[in-house]
Design a protein around this motif. Structure first.
Motif, PDB file in Angstrom:
ATOM      1  N   UNK A 230     -80.876 117.495  19.170  1.00 32.47           N
ATOM      2  CA  UNK A 230     -82.309 117.261  19.448  1.00 32.47           C
ATOM      3  C   UNK A 230     -82.542 116.057  18.258  1.00 32.47           C
ATOM      4  N   UNK A 231     -82.957 115.508  18.599  1.00 30.27           N
ATOM      5  CA  UNK A 231     -84.112 115.098  16.646  1.00 30.27           C
ATOM      6  C   UNK A 231     -84.728 114.813  17.491  1.00 30.27           C
ATOM      7  N   UNK A 232     -86.458 114.880  16.613  1.00 29.24           N
ATOM      8  CA  UNK A 232     -87.738 114.958  16.972  1.00 29.24           C
ATOM      9  C   UNK A 232     -88.135 114.702  15.606  1.00 29.24           C
ATOM     10  N   UNK A 233     -89.788 113.443  15.917  1.00 28.49           N
ATOM     11  CA  UNK A 233     -90.120 112.976  14.356  1.00 28.49           C
ATOM     12  C   UNK A 233     -90.461 114.016  13.360  1.00 28.49           C
ATOM     13  N   UNK A 234     -90.822 114.113  12.160  1.00 21.84           N
ATOM     14  CA  UNK A 234     -91.827 115.112  11.280  1.00 21.84           C
ATOM     15  C   UNK A 234     -92.139 114.150  10.183  1.00 21.84           C
ATOM     16  N   UNK A 235     -93.269 113.357  10.985  1.00 21.28           N
ATOM     17  CA  UNK A 235     -94.861 113.267  10.247  1.00 21.28           C
ATOM     18  C   UNK A 235     -95.273 114.060   9.190  1.00 21.28           C
ATOM     19  N   UNK A 236     -95.432 115.262   9.066  1.00 17.57           N
ATOM     20  CA  UNK A 236     -95.704 116.771   8.449  1.00 17.57           C
ATOM     21  C   UNK A 236     -94.328 116.950   7.517  1.00 17.57           C
ATOM     22  N   UNK A 237     -93.473 116.110   7.024  1.00 15.76           N
ATOM     23  CA  UNK A 237     -92.386 116.221   6.289  1.00 15.76           C
ATOM     24  C   UNK A 237     -91.575 117.717   6.088  1.00 15.76           C
ATOM     25  N   UNK A 238     -91.795 117.833   5.578  1.00 17.30           N
ATOM     26  CA  UNK A 238     -90.528 119.560   5.614  1.00 17.30           C
ATOM     27  C   UNK A 238     -91.687 120.589   6.088  1.00 17.30           C
ATOM     28  N   UNK A 239     -92.874 120.847   7.065  1.00 22.46           N
ATOM     29  CA  UNK A 239     -94.028 121.727   7.344  1.00 22.46           C
ATOM     30  C   UNK A 239     -92.967 121.581   8.861  1.00 22.46           C
ATOM     31  N   UNK A 240     -92.319 120.024   9.322  1.00 26.41           N
ATOM     32  CA  UNK A 240     -92.100 120.234  10.559  1.00 26.41           C
ATOM     33  C   UNK A 240     -90.167 120.629  10.944  1.00 26.41           C
ATOM     34  N   UNK A 241     -89.665 120.527   9.408  1.00 25.79           N
ATOM     35  CA  UNK A 241     -88.277 121.078  10.008  1.00 25.79           C
ATOM     36  C   UNK A 241     -87.876 121.858  10.948  1.00 25.79           C
ATOM     37  N   UNK A 242     -88.327 123.310  10.943  1.00 24.76           N
ATOM     38  CA  UNK A 242     -89.139 124.361  11.560  1.00 24.76           C
ATOM     39  C   UNK A 242     -88.421 124.171  12.718  1.00 24.76           C
ATOM     40  N   UNK A 243     -89.241 123.099  13.867  1.00 22.63           N
ATOM     41  CA  UNK A 243     -89.073 122.389  14.619  1.00 22.63           C
ATOM     42  C   UNK A 243     -87.533 121.494  15.333  1.00 22.63           C
ATOM     43  N   UNK A 244     -87.243 121.825  14.402  1.00 23.04           N
ATOM     44  CA  UNK A 244     -85.582 121.094  14.915  1.00 23.04           C
ATOM     45  C   UNK A 244     -85.237 122.093  15.980  1.00 23.04           C
ATOM     46  N   UNK A 245     -85.105 123.302  15.102  1.00 23.11           N
ATOM     47  CA  UNK A 245     -83.720 125.079  15.496  1.00 23.11           C
ATOM     48  C   UNK A 245     -85.211 125.476  16.726  1.00 23.11           C
ATOM     49  N   UNK A 246     -86.490 125.438  16.236  1.00 23.44           N
ATOM     50  CA  UNK A 246     -87.701 126.195  17.026  1.00 23.44           C
ATOM     51  C   UNK A 246     -86.991 126.326  18.629  1.00 23.44           C
ATOM     52  N   UNK A 247     -87.106 124.797  18.744  1.00 28.82           N
ATOM     53  CA  UNK A 247     -87.022 123.711  19.705  1.00 28.82           C
ATOM     54  C   UNK A 247     -85.841 124.196  20.958  1.00 28.82           C
ATOM     55  N   UNK A 248     -84.944 123.748  19.700  1.00 30.17           N
ATOM     56  CA  UNK A 248     -83.980 123.877  20.400  1.00 30.17           C
ATOM     57  C   UNK A 248     -83.327 124.833  20.818  1.00 30.17           C
ATOM     58  N   UNK A 249     -83.501 126.326  20.435  1.00 28.82           N
ATOM     59  CA  UNK A 249     -83.763 127.657  20.579  1.00 28.82           C
ATOM     60  C   UNK A 249     -84.192 128.332  21.970  1.00 28.82           C
ATOM     61  N   UNK A 250     -85.298 127.544  22.289  1.00 33.41           N
ATOM     62  CA  UNK A 250     -86.059 127.970  23.088  1.00 33.41           C
ATOM     63  C   UNK A 250     -85.397 127.314  23.728  1.00 33.41           C
TER      64      UNK A 250
END
Length: 262
Positions: A230-250
């Motif tokens: 998975x790769x995602x854009x992180x416009x909110x920088x560190x605030x977006x980092x949890x999304x990598x794992x959250x989306x993949x696990x879902x």
């Protein structure tokens, strides 16, 4: 490049035995977290080794591997003799870093877990660009270009890899088919363990370039592995980092590659 051309390139890059399906329903998993990106999932538990993809055009695009490069980089360092084993200690030089986990002595295990850039910067310096290029070409890793004007070549340089290419690399590592010693490949896979339960093991590595982030790896089941990138854009920088794992696990839960969240 036209959408159709990109999609055809994506299909050609997949393993020949894989049936490929675009999962438009997975868009909801990205949308719920206001994320833009792609994911490729190869399920080898299925008879036809099905490959699913969300956003195939982006899955064919190359991005800096960032800290996902620690997987092949560790193999390169072991092969080059830059590091002896998982017990070697790399002394912290006292320079303060923003992440507290970097401000201490490191081993391979902690450097992988904490994504300790300064340890791998030392590996890169000791290996040198010519040898790094040779390793990358031997691995057929993305564009195999470690050149950089300033910074670290796997973050700030020209080195780039696509999500689909990440999957191919991970498949080779899973099967111990990379051009490195068997014991080194097994060690790196051990360093990648994120979670282990009675019937399954999750091995993965995060990466973050600043503008976008990665989570790549696989889940091992008795019936076979399930690879993901998975790769995602992180416009909110560190605030977006949890999304990598959250989306993949879902997404992995939608195909029973991970158990339901408790």
């Amino acid at each position: 490049m036209p959408r159709l051309t990109l999609y055809l390139l994506f299909l050609l890059a997949l393993p020949l035995q894989a049936a490929t399906q675009e999962r438009t329903d997975w868009a909801a998993k990205f949308a719920v977290l206001d994320a833009v990106g792609t994911i490729v999932v190869l399920d080898e538990r299925t008879p036809d080794k099905t490959t699913w993809v969300h956003n195939p055009e982006r899955a064919a695009q190359r991005f800096s591997p960032a800290s996902t490069f620690k997987i092949p980089h560790t193999l390169m360092a072991l092969d080059a003799g830059v590091v002896r084993d998982e017990f070697q200690v790399f002394p912290w030089d006292g320079v303060k870093h923003s992440y507290a986990g970097h401000n201490q002595d490191q081993t391979l295990r902690s450097a992988m877990r904490n994504s300790t850039v300064w340890v791998y910067r030392g590996f890169a310096s000791a290996i040198g660009e010519p040898r790094a290029r040779a390793y990358l070409q031997q691995l057929d890793y993305g564009n195999a270009d470690p050149s950089v004007t300033r910074g670290d070549y796997w973050i700030d340089g020209k080195l780039a890899i696509s999500a689909q290419e990440q999957i191919r690399f991970l498949q080779q590592l899973y099967r111990n088919q990379l051009p490195f010693k068997l014991e080194d490949q097994r060690l790196v896979k051990d360093l990648m363990i994120v979670q282990a339960e009675r019937n399954w093991i999750l091995r993965a590595k995060t990466g973050w370039e600043g503008r976008y982030g990665w989570w790549v790896g696989w889940v091992e089941w008795p019936q076979g592995p399930v690879f993901f990138a998975l790769n995602i854009d992180t416009p909110n920088r560190a605030d977006d980092l949890h999304k990598r794992e959250d989306i993949t696990r879902a997404i992995l839960r939608t195909i029973d590659a991970l158990p339901a969240a408790e």
